[in-house]
Scaffold this motif. Structure first.
Motif, short mmCIF file in Angstrom:
data_model
loop_
_atom_site.label_atom_id
_atom_site.label_comp_id
_atom_site.label_asym_id
_atom_site.label_seq_id
_atom_site.Cartn_x
_atom_site.Cartn_y
_atom_site.Cartn_z
N LEU A 38 0.93 -1.42 0.02
CA LEU A 38 0.04 0.08 0.01
C LEU A 38 0.91 1.28 0.13
CD1 LEU A 38 -2.76 1.65 0.21
CD2 LEU A 38 -2.53 1.24 2.54
N ALA A 39 1.71 1.16 0.76
CA ALA A 39 2.84 2.23 0.84
C ALA A 39 3.43 2.50 -0.36
CB ALA A 39 3.83 2.03 1.94
N LEU A 40 3.87 1.60 -1.16
CA LEU A 40 4.40 1.75 -2.30
C LEU A 40 3.62 2.32 -3.50
CD1 LEU A 40 6.62 -1.42 -2.66
CD2 LEU A 40 7.68 0.86 -2.76
N LEU A 41 2.30 1.72 -3.48
CA LEU A 41 1.43 2.28 -4.54
C LEU A 41 0.97 3.69 -4.29
CD1 LEU A 41 -0.93 -1.22 -4.75
CD2 LEU A 41 0.82 -0.13 -6.82
N ASN A 50 2.77 5.87 -12.71
CA ASN A 50 1.79 4.90 -12.80
C ASN A 50 2.36 3.52 -12.19
OD1 ASN A 50 0.46 6.24 -14.72
ND2 ASN A 50 1.53 5.47 -16.50
N THR A 51 1.12 2.86 -11.98
CA THR A 51 1.24 1.49 -10.84
C THR A 51 0.52 0.30 -11.54
OG1 THR A 51 -0.54 2.20 -9.50
CG2 THR A 51 1.40 3.00 -8.83
N ALA A 52 1.32 -0.88 -11.24
CA ALA A 52 0.40 -2.00 -11.53
C ALA A 52 0.76 -2.92 -10.38
CB ALA A 52 1.27 -2.73 -12.90
N LEU A 53 -0.43 -3.70 -9.98
CA LEU A 53 -0.22 -4.77 -9.05
C LEU A 53 -0.55 -6.09 -9.56
CD1 LEU A 53 -0.31 -5.60 -5.88
CD2 LEU A 53 -2.79 -5.29 -6.24
N THR A 66 -8.50 -1.49 -1.31
CA THR A 66 -8.05 -0.48 -0.73
C THR A 66 -6.62 -0.06 -1.57
OG1 THR A 66 -8.48 -0.48 1.34
CG2 THR A 66 -6.30 0.58 1.07
N LEU A 67 -5.99 -1.41 -2.07
CA LEU A 67 -4.64 -1.26 -2.89
C LEU A 67 -5.22 -0.86 -4.31
CD1 LEU A 67 -3.14 -4.59 -2.02
CD2 LEU A 67 -2.37 -2.49 -1.29
N LEU A 68 -6.35 -1.27 -4.76
CA LEU A 68 -6.66 -0.66 -6.14
C LEU A 68 -6.99 0.77 -6.55
CD1 LEU A 68 -9.15 -3.90 -7.05
CD2 LEU A 68 -6.81 -3.41 -7.68
N ASN A 69 -7.23 1.24 -5.19
CA ASN A 69 -7.52 2.83 -5.16
C ASN A 69 -6.28 3.59 -5.73
OD1 ASN A 69 -10.30 2.70 -4.36
ND2 ASN A 69 -9.62 3.00 -2.37
N TYR A 70 -5.11 2.67 -5.72
CA TYR A 70 -3.72 3.46 -6.11
C TYR A 70 -3.14 2.65 -7.08
CZ TYR A 70 -4.57 5.75 -1.48
OH TYR A 70 -5.12 6.31 -0.44
#
Length: 198
Positions: A38-41, A50-53, A66-70
């Motif tokens: 979460l802190a990274l995203l 830009n971010t990918a999980l 919560t993670l997807l919000n970022y």
């Protein structure tokens, strides 16, 4: 520390801005380190990156959301649609994984579905047809960009032997080009774009 990682990532921001790339969190399973992920995203988004999980989706929806919000893109692993076969393969059933996949689709987040294809586990026409149908349903609800088929290859067996470990998969089995084409067609027949490897 997440800040140290982000400082390092940010050094390449110019490249990301030109290429459309960014920070991808993968693993293992990055959601097992929820607070760090979460802190990274969140930190990446604050820095305009830009971010990918990359996840198997096995966590409570509230945490995943919560993670997807970022997250700009989710790489979502689907190993098997049958709950018993999935449990035998991974040690867990797939009810939570499949439900979360549906919720991600409904959220409208762009997804790439990653399907490892393993001999004797999920490489049958029946198994992959069910996976393709499920992905097609996800695409109706959301935005599936493509399926990334990840065919098994036996190269890892040598590494296992080097460390004195038993290799749990066929040591010599390798998919032929015809096998791969058949796998691809099961998905393209559902209107799904496919890549192989990667």
């Amino acid at each position: 520390r997440a800040g140290d990682v982000l400082d390092s990532v940010e050094k390449d921001k110019l490249f990301y801005d030109q290429s459309g790339g960014g920070l991808t969190i993968s693993g293992g399973e990055p959601t097992s380190r929820f607070e760090f992920s979460l802190a990274l995203l969140k930190g990446a988004k604050e820095r305009g990156i830009n971010t990918a999980l990359d996840t198997c989706g096995y966590l409570p929806w509230e945490k995943l959301e919560t993670l997807l919000n970022y997250t700009d893109l989710i790489l979502y692993d689907l190993k098997h649609l049958d709950p018993e076969a999935h449990k035998e393969f991974t040690g867990r059933d797939n009810a939570l994984i499949l439900e979360n996949a549906k919720q991600v689709a409904e959220k409208g987040l762009p997804m790439r579905i990653r399907v490892p294809v393993i001999p004797g586990r999920n490489d049958t026409v029946e198994a992959l047809t069910k996976t393709a149908a499920f992905v097609a349903e996800l695409d109706k609800k959301g935005e599936v960009l493509a399926v990334d088929l990840l065919p098994y290859h036996p190269y890892a067996g040598a590494k296992y032997r080097l460390f004195g470990c038993d290799y749990p998969f066929p040591a010599e089995k390798k998919f032929t080009d015809d096998d791969i084409m058949q796998f691809i067609e099961l998905f393209t027949d559902q209107g799904i774009d496919v890549t192989v490897g990667g």
